[in-house]
Write an enzyme that holds these catalytic residues in place. Structure first.
Site, PDB file in Angstrom:
ATOM      1  N   GLY A 163       4.086  21.443  56.830  1.00 36.03           N
ATOM      2  CA  GLY A 163       5.241  21.260  57.387  1.00 36.03           C
ATOM      3  C   GLY A 163       5.562  20.216  55.560  1.00 36.03           C
ATOM      4  O   GLY A 163       6.739  19.118  55.745  1.00 36.03           O
ATOM      5  N   ILE A 170      12.898   8.275  52.528  1.00 35.72           N
ATOM      6  CA  ILE A 170      14.525   8.085  53.153  1.00 35.72           C
ATOM      7  C   ILE A 170      15.159   8.411  54.526  1.00 35.72           C
ATOM      8  O   ILE A 170      16.083   8.618  55.131  1.00 35.72           O
ATOM      9  CB  ILE A 170      15.350   9.437  52.396  1.00 35.72           C
ATOM     10  N   HIS A 195       1.240  11.832  50.361  1.00 42.18           N
ATOM     11  CA  HIS A 195       1.549  10.896  50.109  1.00 42.18           C
ATOM     12  C   HIS A 195       0.690  10.330  52.343  1.00 42.18           C
ATOM     13  O   HIS A 195       0.861  11.613  52.512  1.00 42.18           O
ATOM     14  CB  HIS A 195       3.071  10.867  50.441  1.00 42.18           C
ATOM     15  N   HIS A 227       1.969   8.874  55.708  1.00 41.27           N
ATOM     16  CA  HIS A 227       3.321   8.279  56.355  1.00 41.27           C
ATOM     17  C   HIS A 227       2.334   7.379  57.063  1.00 41.27           C
ATOM     18  O   HIS A 227       1.278   7.837  57.707  1.00 41.27           O
ATOM     19  CB  HIS A 227       3.709   9.432  57.312  1.00 41.27           C
TER      20      HIS A 227
HETATM   21  P1  AMP Z   1       6.158  15.833  54.043  1.00 42.73           P
HETATM   22  O1  AMP Z   1       6.933  16.569  54.670  1.00 42.73           O
HETATM   23  O2  AMP Z   1       5.379  15.146  54.821  1.00 42.73           O
HETATM   24  O3  AMP Z   1       6.059  16.589  53.135  1.00 42.73           O
HETATM   25  O4  AMP Z   1       7.157  14.210  53.286  1.00 42.73           O
HETATM   26  C1  AMP Z   1       7.857  14.116  52.382  1.00 42.73           C
HETATM   27  C2  AMP Z   1       9.152  12.976  52.853  1.00 42.73           C
HETATM   28  O5  AMP Z   1       9.581  12.298  52.067  1.00 42.73           O
HETATM   29  C3  AMP Z   1      10.135  12.823  54.484  1.00 42.73           C
HETATM   30  O6  AMP Z   1       9.775  12.502  54.927  1.00 42.73           O
HETATM   31  C4  AMP Z   1      10.892  12.940  53.308  1.00 42.73           C
HETATM   32  O7  AMP Z   1      12.111  12.713  54.607  1.00 42.73           O
HETATM   33  C5  AMP Z   1      10.857  12.305  52.062  1.00 42.73           C
HETATM   34  N1  AMP Z   1      11.604  11.005  50.792  1.00 42.73           N
HETATM   35  C6  AMP Z   1      12.175  12.930  50.102  1.00 42.73           C
HETATM   36  N2  AMP Z   1      12.607  12.369  48.927  1.00 42.73           N
HETATM   37  C7  AMP Z   1      12.694  10.498  49.186  1.00 42.73           C
HETATM   38  C8  AMP Z   1      12.909  10.012  48.186  1.00 42.73           C
HETATM   39  N3  AMP Z   1      14.394  10.138  47.089  1.00 42.73           N
HETATM   40  N4  AMP Z   1      13.107   8.968  48.658  1.00 42.73           N
HETATM   41  C9  AMP Z   1      11.847   8.317  49.703  1.00 42.73           C
HETATM   42  N5  AMP Z   1      11.310   9.417  50.410  1.00 42.73           N
HETATM   43  C10 AMP Z   1      12.119  10.898  50.272  1.00 42.73           C
END
Ligand code: AMP
Ligand code: ZN
Length: 117
Positions: free
Chosen positions: A97, A35, A104, A106
């Site tokens: 972070g 997002i 997940h 990236h």
């Molecule tokens: P992390 O910092 O590795 O835990 O990554 C979590 C990621 O999830 C971040 O890059 C956010 O931008 C992404 N994120 C959070 N909420 C959503 C959502 N509703 N849809 C898509 N991505 C999301």
């Protein structure tokens, strides 16, 4: 405390409680766009099962963890960054972070990335 599946944004997306566009989906994982993208292509490869990476993953998850990397390759091809290159990253814990406590991967590409690590 890690988020529970009930309060987890990725579990909610998978369950259809929060809208999300699925770029790929199988019985073990799904892929959505981040997002808040940091590059023209920024995807998240997410296992269906909720767990906090190394905190909860154990040897029986080994094949699934490898599966995430192969799916990353599939969607990198789909998104046209397979040839130009892309980064796969897992943020694990506070110092990295991690903000969503559901493992997940990236997949980031579409521009030249700075090197870190
Ligand atoms: P992390 O910092 O590795 O835990 O990554 C979590 C990621 O999830 C971040 O890059 C956010 O931008 C992404 N994120 C959070 N909420 C959503 C959502 N509703 N849809 C898509 N991505 C999301
Ligand atoms: Zn979850």
């Amino acid at each position: 405390m890690p988020q529970s599946p009930a309060e987890c944004v990725f579990c909610k997306i998978y369950a259809g409680e929060i809208p999300g566009e699925f770029l790929y989906r199988d019985d073990r994982c799904f892929v959505i766009r981040d997002i808040n993208p940091v590059a023209p292509v920024h995807l998240l490869v997410i296992p269906v099962e909720h767990y906090v990476h190394s905190v909860d993953a154990s040897p029986e998850h080994e094949a699934m963890l490898g599966h995430l990397m192969l799916v990353a390759q599939t969607v990198a091809k789909q998104e046209g960054v397979y040839e130009t290159g892309y980064r796969m990253a897992v943020n694990q814990g506070p110092n990295a972070g991690q903000t969503v406590d559901h493992l997940h991967l990236h997949v980031i590409g579409g521009r030249r990335l700075e090197h870190e690590g």
